[in-house]
Design a protein around this motif. Structure first.
Motif, PDB file in Angstrom:
ATOM      1  N   GLY A   1      28.476  28.273  61.490  1.00  0.00           N
ATOM      2  CA  GLY A   1      29.688  29.041  60.842  1.00  0.00           C
ATOM      3  C   GLY A   1      29.372  30.501  60.532  1.00  0.00           C
ATOM      4  O   GLY A   1      28.323  30.860  59.886  1.00  0.00           O
ATOM      5  N   GLU A   2      30.349  31.227  60.504  1.00  0.00           N
ATOM      6  CA  GLU A   2      30.361  32.657  59.886  1.00  0.00           C
ATOM      7  C   GLU A   2      30.137  32.587  58.520  1.00  0.00           C
ATOM      8  O   GLU A   2      30.580  31.840  57.668  1.00  0.00           O
ATOM      9  N   THR A   3      29.572  33.823  58.165  1.00  0.00           N
ATOM     10  CA  THR A   3      28.960  33.601  56.900  1.00  0.00           C
ATOM     11  C   THR A   3      30.036  34.599  56.012  1.00  0.00           C
ATOM     12  O   THR A   3      30.291  35.669  56.508  1.00  0.00           O
ATOM     13  N   VAL A   4      30.441  34.100  54.920  1.00  0.00           N
ATOM     14  CA  VAL A   4      31.231  34.953  53.904  1.00  0.00           C
ATOM     15  C   VAL A   4      30.571  35.160  52.602  1.00  0.00           C
ATOM     16  O   VAL A   4      30.117  34.227  51.834  1.00  0.00           O
ATOM     17  N   ASP A   5      30.441  36.389  52.162  1.00  0.00           N
ATOM     18  CA  ASP A   5      29.823  36.842  50.910  1.00  0.00           C
ATOM     19  C   ASP A   5      31.030  36.886  50.132  1.00  0.00           C
ATOM     20  O   ASP A   5      32.189  37.792  50.301  1.00  0.00           O
ATOM     21  N   CYS A   6      31.223  36.057  48.908  1.00  0.00           N
ATOM     22  CA  CYS A   6      32.241  35.994  48.055  1.00  0.00           C
ATOM     23  C   CYS A   6      32.698  37.154  47.158  1.00  0.00           C
ATOM     24  O   CYS A   6      33.702  37.311  46.701  1.00  0.00           O
ATOM     25  N   ASN A   7      31.450  38.013  47.015  1.00  0.00           N
ATOM     26  CA  ASN A   7      31.435  39.132  46.447  1.00  0.00           C
ATOM     27  C   ASN A   7      32.614  40.126  47.285  1.00  0.00           C
ATOM     28  O   ASN A   7      33.255  41.144  46.477  1.00  0.00           O
ATOM     29  N   THR A   8      32.615  39.883  48.169  1.00  0.00           N
ATOM     30  CA  THR A   8      33.415  40.962  49.195  1.00  0.00           C
ATOM     31  C   THR A   8      34.596  40.533  49.984  1.00  0.00           C
ATOM     32  O   THR A   8      35.101  41.396  50.871  1.00  0.00           O
ATOM     33  N   GLN A   9      34.971  39.198  49.751  1.00  0.00           N
ATOM     34  CA  GLN A   9      36.148  38.852  50.505  1.00  0.00           C
ATOM     35  C   GLN A   9      37.387  39.522  50.149  1.00  0.00           C
ATOM     36  O   GLN A   9      37.506  40.193  49.158  1.00  0.00           O
ATOM     37  N   VAL A  10      38.026  39.661  51.292  1.00  0.00           N
ATOM     38  CA  VAL A  10      39.110  40.880  51.517  1.00  0.00           C
ATOM     39  C   VAL A  10      40.201  40.431  50.225  1.00  0.00           C
ATOM     40  O   VAL A  10      40.690  39.295  49.722  1.00  0.00           O
ATOM     41  N   GLU A  11      40.892  41.731  49.648  1.00  0.00           N
ATOM     42  CA  GLU A  11      41.916  41.565  48.677  1.00  0.00           C
ATOM     43  C   GLU A  11      42.878  42.377  49.804  1.00  0.00           C
ATOM     44  O   GLU A  11      43.159  43.864  49.929  1.00  0.00           O
ATOM     45  N   LYS A  12      44.072  41.827  50.208  1.00  0.00           N
ATOM     46  CA  LYS A  12      45.018  42.189  50.918  1.00  0.00           C
ATOM     47  C   LYS A  12      46.131  43.131  50.293  1.00  0.00           C
ATOM     48  O   LYS A  12      46.741  42.278  49.238  1.00  0.00           O
ATOM     49  N   GLU A  13      46.301  44.308  50.736  1.00  0.00           N
ATOM     50  CA  GLU A  13      47.365  44.968  50.242  1.00  0.00           C
ATOM     51  C   GLU A  13      47.780  45.021  48.666  1.00  0.00           C
ATOM     52  O   GLU A  13      48.897  44.459  48.355  1.00  0.00           O
ATOM     53  N   PRO A  14      46.768  45.490  48.097  1.00  0.00           N
ATOM     54  CA  PRO A  14      47.062  44.918  46.441  1.00  0.00           C
ATOM     55  C   PRO A  14      48.129  45.822  45.988  1.00  0.00           C
ATOM     56  O   PRO A  14      48.666  45.779  44.790  1.00  0.00           O
ATOM     57  N   TRP A  15      48.626  46.922  46.552  1.00  0.00           N
ATOM     58  CA  TRP A  15      49.929  47.745  46.205  1.00  0.00           C
ATOM     59  C   TRP A  15      51.043  46.649  46.228  1.00  0.00           C
ATOM     60  O   TRP A  15      52.027  47.059  45.628  1.00  0.00           O
ATOM     61  N   ARG A  16      50.898  45.653  46.860  1.00  0.00           N
ATOM     62  CA  ARG A  16      52.068  44.822  47.290  1.00  0.00           C
ATOM     63  C   ARG A  16      52.429  43.583  46.528  1.00  0.00           C
ATOM     64  O   ARG A  16      53.205  42.855  46.114  1.00  0.00           O
ATOM     65  N   ILE A  17      50.976  43.026  46.042  1.00  0.00           N
ATOM     66  CA  ILE A  17      50.968  41.910  45.489  1.00  0.00           C
ATOM     67  C   ILE A  17      49.991  42.007  43.967  1.00  0.00           C
ATOM     68  O   ILE A  17      48.906  42.623  44.113  1.00  0.00           O
ATOM     69  N   LYS A  18      50.510  41.340  43.133  1.00  0.00           N
ATOM     70  CA  LYS A  18      49.868  41.420  41.496  1.00  0.00           C
ATOM     71  C   LYS A  18      50.312  40.247  40.846  1.00  0.00           C
ATOM     72  O   LYS A  18      51.339  39.469  41.082  1.00  0.00           O
ATOM     73  N   ILE A  19      49.646  40.181  39.700  1.00  0.00           N
ATOM     74  CA  ILE A  19      50.109  39.177  38.589  1.00  0.00           C
ATOM     75  C   ILE A  19      50.693  39.980  37.714  1.00  0.00           C
ATOM     76  O   ILE A  19      49.755  40.831  36.915  1.00  0.00           O
ATOM     77  N   ASP A  20      51.888  39.744  37.338  1.00  0.00           N
ATOM     78  CA  ASP A  20      52.533  40.528  35.947  1.00  0.00           C
ATOM     79  C   ASP A  20      51.870  40.032  34.842  1.00  0.00           C
ATOM     80  O   ASP A  20      52.035  38.851  34.489  1.00  0.00           O
TER      81      ASP A  20
END
Length: 237
Positions: free
Chosen positions: A104-123
């Motif tokens: 399996g492909e390795t995922v470093d949890c420190n760098t997993q993607v944050e998708k379009e942060p200007w669109r999604i947030k917790i108020d």
């Protein structure tokens, strides 16, 4: 009227009364989609005693899956690997060779993607997850705590809680958690469709911060505390 006809007539009347009750009674049972109505349990809360004391840069963990669909978890500061097997729900130490030979492909949890942060947030005023300033509907817990996209960015996991918002004991670790039962849900992106079952988690964030990470094949979600000393593992299905 014969006795048999009278009995048949009474049966028909009884059936009509019951049918009418379920038709007009708003509290009658309704069919609800599996993705929002059913909670399944995550794994137990596993302790990673072999990782104790492995603080410092870069820290965190990486994930990888094997050819037989087991999950491998490696600390980024040491060659110490745990394996989680869905076949027997066992969490155990394994040698580094198993990690090296995994497909399996390795995922470093420190760098997993944050998708379009200007669109999604917790108020932080309403404690609701917003996409394009609109609340994401169907999240089970009333307090929306965190979200994490997959490496591909086509879906995300949401952590929510059914209790009250708690202030952060250590502000540099985040915005604080909540009391009550905690839940994981998965939504597609960008159409925000609820996917899979709601998963009830074996922890609260009232005093301890937890973050999440996806395996690359999107078959596992791992929740870990700030020191990666406790883990809960979700099989995505």
């Amino acid at each position: 009227m014969s006795r048999n006809k009278i009995i048949l007539f009474l049966i028909i009347i009884a059936v009509l009364i019951v049918a009418g009750y379920f038709f007009i009674n708003p509290k009658a049972p309704q069919t609800i989609s599996r993705s929002t109505a059913v909670s399944v349990l995550a794994s137990s809360l596993f302790k990673t005693e072999a990782w104790l004391g492995l603080d410092g840069y870069p820290g965190g963990i990486s994930l990888r899956t094997t050819s037989d669909a087991d999950l491998l978890l490696k600390h980024n500061n040491a060659d110490i690997v745990y394996r989680y097997s869905t076949r027997d729900n066992q969490f155990s130490l394994v040698n580094l060779e198993i990690w090296s030979n995994a497909t399996g492909e390795t995922v470093d949890c420190n760098t997993q993607v944050e998708k379009e942060p200007w669109r999604i947030k917790i108020d932080r005023e309403t404690n609701k997850l917003l996409v394009d300033d609109k609340e994401v509907k169907g999240i089970k817990g009333q307090v929306h705590l965190r979200y994490q996209f997959t490496s591909r960015g086509d879906k995300f996991a949401v952590l929510s809680a059914g209790g009250k918002k708690a202030s952060s004991l250590l502000p540099f670790l985040g915005e604080g958690g909540a009391s009550g039962a905690h839940y994981n849900q998965v939504f597609s992106f960008p159409d925000l469709t609820s996917m899979y079952s709601v998963t009830e988690l074996p922890f609260t964030t009232e005093k301890i911060t937890y973050r999440s990470c996806w395996s690359f094949d999107e078959s596992y979600i791992v929740y870990s505390d700030a020191l990666d000393s406790r883990l809960a593992i979700i099989v995505v299905e």
